[in-house]
Scaffold this active site. Structure first.
Site, mmCIF file in Angstrom:
data_model
loop_
_atom_site.group_PDB
_atom_site.id
_atom_site.type_symbol
_atom_site.label_atom_id
_atom_site.label_comp_id
_atom_site.label_asym_id
_atom_site.label_seq_id
_atom_site.Cartn_x
_atom_site.Cartn_y
_atom_site.Cartn_z
ATOM 1 N N HIS A 182 -22.726 50.765 30.640
ATOM 2 C CA HIS A 182 -21.724 50.763 31.700
ATOM 3 C C HIS A 182 -22.373 51.142 33.026
ATOM 4 O O HIS A 182 -22.977 52.207 33.154
ATOM 5 C CB HIS A 182 -20.596 51.732 31.355
ATOM 6 C CG HIS A 182 -19.782 51.251 30.191
ATOM 7 N ND1 HIS A 182 -19.383 52.062 29.167
ATOM 8 C CD2 HIS A 182 -19.325 50.008 29.905
ATOM 9 C CE1 HIS A 182 -18.682 51.338 28.289
ATOM 10 N NE2 HIS A 182 -18.646 50.093 28.712
ATOM 11 N N GLU A 185 -22.034 54.610 35.113
ATOM 12 C CA GLU A 185 -22.292 55.883 34.451
ATOM 13 C C GLU A 185 -23.737 56.310 34.693
ATOM 14 O O GLU A 185 -24.563 56.398 33.779
ATOM 15 C CB GLU A 185 -21.961 55.745 32.959
ATOM 16 C CG GLU A 185 -20.476 55.426 32.765
ATOM 17 C CD GLU A 185 -20.110 55.002 31.350
ATOM 18 O OE1 GLU A 185 -20.924 55.183 30.434
ATOM 19 O OE2 GLU A 185 -18.984 54.485 31.170
ATOM 20 N N HIS A 306 -23.359 57.833 27.426
ATOM 21 C CA HIS A 306 -22.344 57.402 28.392
ATOM 22 C C HIS A 306 -21.861 58.611 29.191
ATOM 23 O O HIS A 306 -22.224 59.740 28.903
ATOM 24 C CB HIS A 306 -21.138 56.802 27.657
ATOM 25 C CG HIS A 306 -21.438 55.484 27.018
ATOM 26 N ND1 HIS A 306 -21.050 54.293 27.550
ATOM 27 C CD2 HIS A 306 -22.111 55.185 25.878
ATOM 28 C CE1 HIS A 306 -21.460 53.309 26.777
ATOM 29 N NE2 HIS A 306 -22.103 53.815 25.756
ATOM 30 N N GLU A 380 -20.923 61.353 25.355
ATOM 31 C CA GLU A 380 -20.368 61.357 26.701
ATOM 32 C C GLU A 380 -20.896 62.616 27.380
ATOM 33 O O GLU A 380 -20.631 63.723 26.929
ATOM 34 C CB GLU A 380 -18.836 61.401 26.661
ATOM 35 C CG GLU A 380 -18.187 60.249 25.913
ATOM 36 C CD GLU A 380 -18.143 58.957 26.724
ATOM 37 O OE1 GLU A 380 -18.578 58.950 27.895
ATOM 38 O OE2 GLU A 380 -17.672 57.950 26.171
#
Ligand code: ZN
Length: 429
Positions: A182, A185, A306, A380
């Protein structure tokens, strides 16, 4: 995954400032709001707001939503939330001001960078060019343990690079460190670079369980999206595949495990989590598929990095039931969160993606796990929403350290043990 963690249902119509090429997308007056979700109806309201393209979701879990509201929509959204008895807090008061404050400035070669041999620093987010320079630097400087492999080309024809690090021990287990699926990010990408840098440049000081591994680093799987997020739209998420009406496929919805399940997936090319026309339609996901397929039997673990939310996630992402290795993953994830906490007192939580965050189809995590990589995790990184994607470069180093602690713990769990892989096994080097 971020992926995994937030599913973006709507594309906010963005205003474009009339400036000479390239036209930068402006988020002037836009804010990030957080709303606590108490009932399924609350979630339905948020979903409806996405679908009407009134808001853009940053982060979603069964308990709360963080989302971007454009200036012109503030009154309307406030009214709709209030009519349901939902309050909101403002996480970021002026998104554009935050974007401006975090602009990437060119890093020029100076005495220090020349001596160092590259321009990558932990004080600012690197440009694509600096990342590529850095890849060449490590391969040139540490040729006995490090090599580059071009694993594919993006839809705009940029190289996708894998950096392999190994002492050449033929019985090493393999760990894939992946990031940059992504585009926005950025702190995930710097975290992967931080881990790579620490292992490569301090290889001799590493414990045996780090040295006796084959490391596969793909810090930036989506170079087109990253470049676009740095030059045009800071909050771009997908790749830059051109379609009739819109651009981009969400690479982390394009993998061939539980791809595009009805009711979960985004089927429209203008949506931020668009799954693509078919599984592995994108050169970026296909490149990763080919790496994993080629390394079959040699890959034992995955860390897909991420942002944001401070979570260590394991499969499934698309299905509510447990995977057969869930207990093993749970133990390893808890060991990682504990190791982070012991070292930094920063709290990460762990669990299955589907339950911890939100169902997500066609994720790299699910597909790589289903391909036989038992220790498969998506992490994350920081933070929990205060800065979200617009986290300051001030946090690059502490976040990188945390991720390195997690990866080290995983390498330790896997052990330095030598696994016999039979005669046909060939080392990476
Ligand atoms: Zn993500």
């Amino acid at each position: 995954m971020g992926s995994i963690i937030f599913i973006v249902f709507g594309l906010v119509v963005l205003r474009v400032i009339a400036t000479p090429f390239p036209k930068k997308v402006s988020y002037a007056g836009a804010q990030i709001w957080r709303t606590a979700l108490r009932t399924p109806n609350d979630i339905l309201l948020i979903k409806k707001l996405f679908e009407n393209q009134d808001i853009s979701i940053w982060n979603l879990s069964p308990k709360r939503a963080d989302f971007l509201v454009l200036e012109d929509n503030k009154v309307k959204i406030h009214r709709q939330l209030s009519s349901r008895g939902l309050n909101h807090t403002v996480l970021i008061l002026d998104v554009q001001r935050r974007v401006d404050a975090l602009k990437t400035e060119p890093v020029l070669w100076d005495d220090n960078t020349l001596r160092q041999g590259h321009r990558l620093t932990w004080n600012r987010y690197p440009t694509l060019r600096i990342i590529e320079e850095y890849f060449n630097y490590v391969a040139d400087t540490y040729p006995s343990i490090c090599k580059l492999e071009k694993i594919g080309s993006s839809s705009e024809n940029r190289s996708i690079t894998m950096v392999g690090v190994s002492n050449g021990n033929p019985n090493n287990m393999g760990i894939l460190v992946l990031s940059g699926l992504h585009a926005r990010e950025w702190i995930g990408i710097t975290s992967a670079l931080y881990i790579l840098n620490n292992i490569v440049t301090k290889f001799d000081q590493q414990p045996e369980y780090i040295k006796n591994k084959n490391w596969y680093f793909i810090p930036l799987l989506n170079p087109d999206g990253y470049e676009y997020s740095q030059t045009v739209n800071r909050l771009w998420r997908k790749n830059r595949r051109k379609f009739k009406r819109c651009y981009g496929v969400d690479i982390n919805r394009n993998f061939g495990k539980d791809w595009a399940i009805d009711g979960i997936t985004e089927n429209h090319e203008c949506k931020d989590a668009y799954a693509g026309p078919f599984a592995f339609s994108e050169p970026e996901s296909a490149a990763l598929r080919d790496v994993v397929t080629k390394a079959k039997g040699k890959l034992d673990a995955l860390i897909d990095i991420h942002s944001y939310g401070q979570l260590i996630l394991y499969p499934w992402s698309a299905r509510p039931w447990h995977n057969p290795d869930m207990k093993v993953q749970k133990n390893a994830a808890e060991a990682m969160t504990q190791a982070i906490f012991d070292s930094t007192k920063n709290l990460y939580k762990s669990g299955e993606t589907y339950h911890m965050v939100y169902p997500a189809t066609g994720s790299a995590l699910d597909w790589i796990y289903a391909s036989g990589v038992t220790h498969a995790f998506a992490i994350e990184t920081r933070d929990t929403g205060e800065h979200g994607f617009l986290i300051s470069p001030h946090y690059i180093e502490p976040t990188g350290k945390e991720l390195f602690i997690a990866v080290k713990q995983l390498a330790k769990v896997l052990g330095p043990k030598f696994v016999s892989r039979g005669k046909d096994y060939q080392a990476w080097f």
